[in-house]
Design an enzyme around this catalytic site. Structure first.
Site, PDB file in Angstrom:
ATOM      1  N   ASP A  38       0.807  -1.223   0.000  1.00 23.59           N
ATOM      2  CA  ASP A  38       0.000   0.000   0.000  1.00 23.59           C
ATOM      3  C   ASP A  38       0.839   1.270   0.000  1.00 23.59           C
ATOM      4  O   ASP A  38       2.056   1.221   0.176  1.00 23.59           O
ATOM      5  CB  ASP A  38      -0.995  -0.009   1.173  1.00 23.59           C
TER       6      ASP A  38
ATOM      7  N   ASN B  66      -7.775  -2.682  14.150  1.00 20.05           N
ATOM      8  CA  ASN B  66      -9.150  -3.004  13.750  1.00 20.05           C
ATOM      9  C   ASN B  66      -9.213  -4.231  12.834  1.00 20.05           C
ATOM     10  O   ASN B  66     -10.256  -4.525  12.258  1.00 20.05           O
ATOM     11  CB  ASN B  66      -9.797  -1.798  13.054  1.00 20.05           C
TER      12      ASN B  66
ATOM     13  N   HIS C 223      -7.439  -4.715  10.033  1.00 20.94           N
ATOM     14  CA  HIS C 223      -7.154  -4.510   8.606  1.00 20.94           C
ATOM     15  C   HIS C 223      -5.848  -5.194   8.196  1.00 20.94           C
ATOM     16  O   HIS C 223      -4.943  -5.379   9.006  1.00 20.94           O
ATOM     17  CB  HIS C 223      -7.175  -3.025   8.218  1.00 20.94           C
TER      18      HIS C 223
ATOM     19  N   GLU D 134      -9.795  -1.911   5.132  1.00 21.62           N
ATOM     20  CA  GLU D 134     -10.458  -1.595   6.391  1.00 21.62           C
ATOM     21  C   GLU D 134     -11.706  -2.465   6.582  1.00 21.62           C
ATOM     22  O   GLU D 134     -12.279  -2.957   5.602  1.00 21.62           O
ATOM     23  CB  GLU D 134     -10.857  -0.108   6.400  1.00 21.62           C
TER      24      GLU D 134
HETATM   25  P1  PGA Z   1       1.890  -1.226  12.650  1.00 25.36           P
HETATM   26  O1  PGA Z   1       0.810  -1.205  11.482  1.00 25.36           O
HETATM   27  O2  PGA Z   1       2.860  -2.299  12.298  1.00 25.36           O
HETATM   28  O3  PGA Z   1       2.526   0.134  12.599  1.00 25.36           O
HETATM   29  O4  PGA Z   1       1.172  -1.500  13.927  1.00 25.36           O
HETATM   30  C1  PGA Z   1       0.302  -2.418  11.031  1.00 25.36           C
HETATM   31  C2  PGA Z   1      -0.863  -2.178  10.097  1.00 25.36           C
HETATM   32  O5  PGA Z   1      -1.588  -1.189  10.278  1.00 25.36           O
HETATM   33  O6  PGA Z   1      -1.069  -3.004   9.191  1.00 25.36           O
END
Ligand code: PGA
Length: 243
Positions: free
Chosen positions: A67, A136, A138, A143
């Site tokens: 992404d 959450n 994702h 999302e």
């Molecule tokens: P993080 O993000 O490793 O910074 O916790 C993970 C994500 O949002 O996929």
């Protein structure tokens, strides 16, 4: 889906780097699906260490990232292209021309999304897809929603939870883009092997829902229950609700 529980984030990184190393040894021209965020940093650090010790060779490796923020160019310090360069690519012998991050630039990001899917389809298939997970649930920036998984690379309006989690990386929280371009769940599920990493107590509920909950777009990572070769490596804090 296999779950491996390590003591801490450092051990998660070491375990994940070993899986990357074995993938590259088995297939020097493998295709890696890569992820950004704080979780994979120990993994990338270990991969860099293995490279510097002469144990890993990235010269034939190709990569596709999950992404990117819409509107940020690759030289913006908060862009995911910048992250990949500074956290991994600049420190190993990967050819940057073989590294791909979706582009959130230009007048028509939807067209970029279609183009990314064409590149993914043409690349021959991702051998190992690395994932983090949002609080959450994702994966990539897919999302949660009530009723459907999004299969193709697409433009996503980030949820409040994600904006809150990531705003800390921006000088001013309001500078954080509201949208991102993300590989869809279909692209992730098409990978031959999927490796999801989770560390810290803020991920415990999402890991619970991913492993023990129903397969539901309310927790996008839960779709990995249906992948034939998916592993989760998490630390004890992220695994706390599995017991
Ligand atoms: P993080 O993000 O490793 O910074 O916790 C993970 C994500 O949002 O996929």
């Amino acid at each position: 889906m296999q779950v491996i529980i390590c003591k801490n984030a450092q051990d998660v990184g070491e375990a994940a780097a070993m899986i990357f190393a074995s993938t590259i040894y088995a297939k020097p021209d493998c295709i890696l699906g890569l992820a950004t965020g704080s979780t994979p940093i120990p993994t990338y650090q270990k991969m860099i260490e293995l490279y510097k010790r002469g144990l890993l060779d990235f010269s034939k490796v190709r990569s596709y990232n999950l992404d990117e923020y819409v509107g940020l160019s690759g030289d913006h310090p908060c862009s995911y292209r910048y992250f990949m360069n500074t956290e991994l690519f600049d420190h190993v012998n990967i050819d940057k021309a073989n590294t791909h991050v979706p582009s959130g630039l230009g007048a028509d990001p939807e067209a970029n999304a279609r183009e990314y899917d064409k590149m993914l389809a043409a690349c021959g298939g991702i051998d190992l897809q690395l994932l983090g997970i949002g609080r959450n649930g994702h994966i990539g920036f897919n999302e949660p929603n009530d009723d459907h998984f999004v299969y193709n690379t697409n433009i996503i309006t980030l949820t409040e939870s994600t904006r809150e989690a990531n705003a800390k990386y921006f000088d001013k929280p309001e500078d954080m883009p509201a949208k991102a371009i993300s590989m869809g769940v279909g692209g992730i599920m098409a990978a031959k092997r999927v490796l999801l990493l989770a560390t810290g107590s803020s991920k415990a509920q999402a890991i619970h829902d991913t492993v023990l909950g129903p397969v539901s777009p309310k927790c996008p990572a839960s779709i990995l229950q249906t992948h034939p070769n998916a592993q989760i490596i998490c630390d004890e804090e992220a695994a706390a609700l599995l017991k």
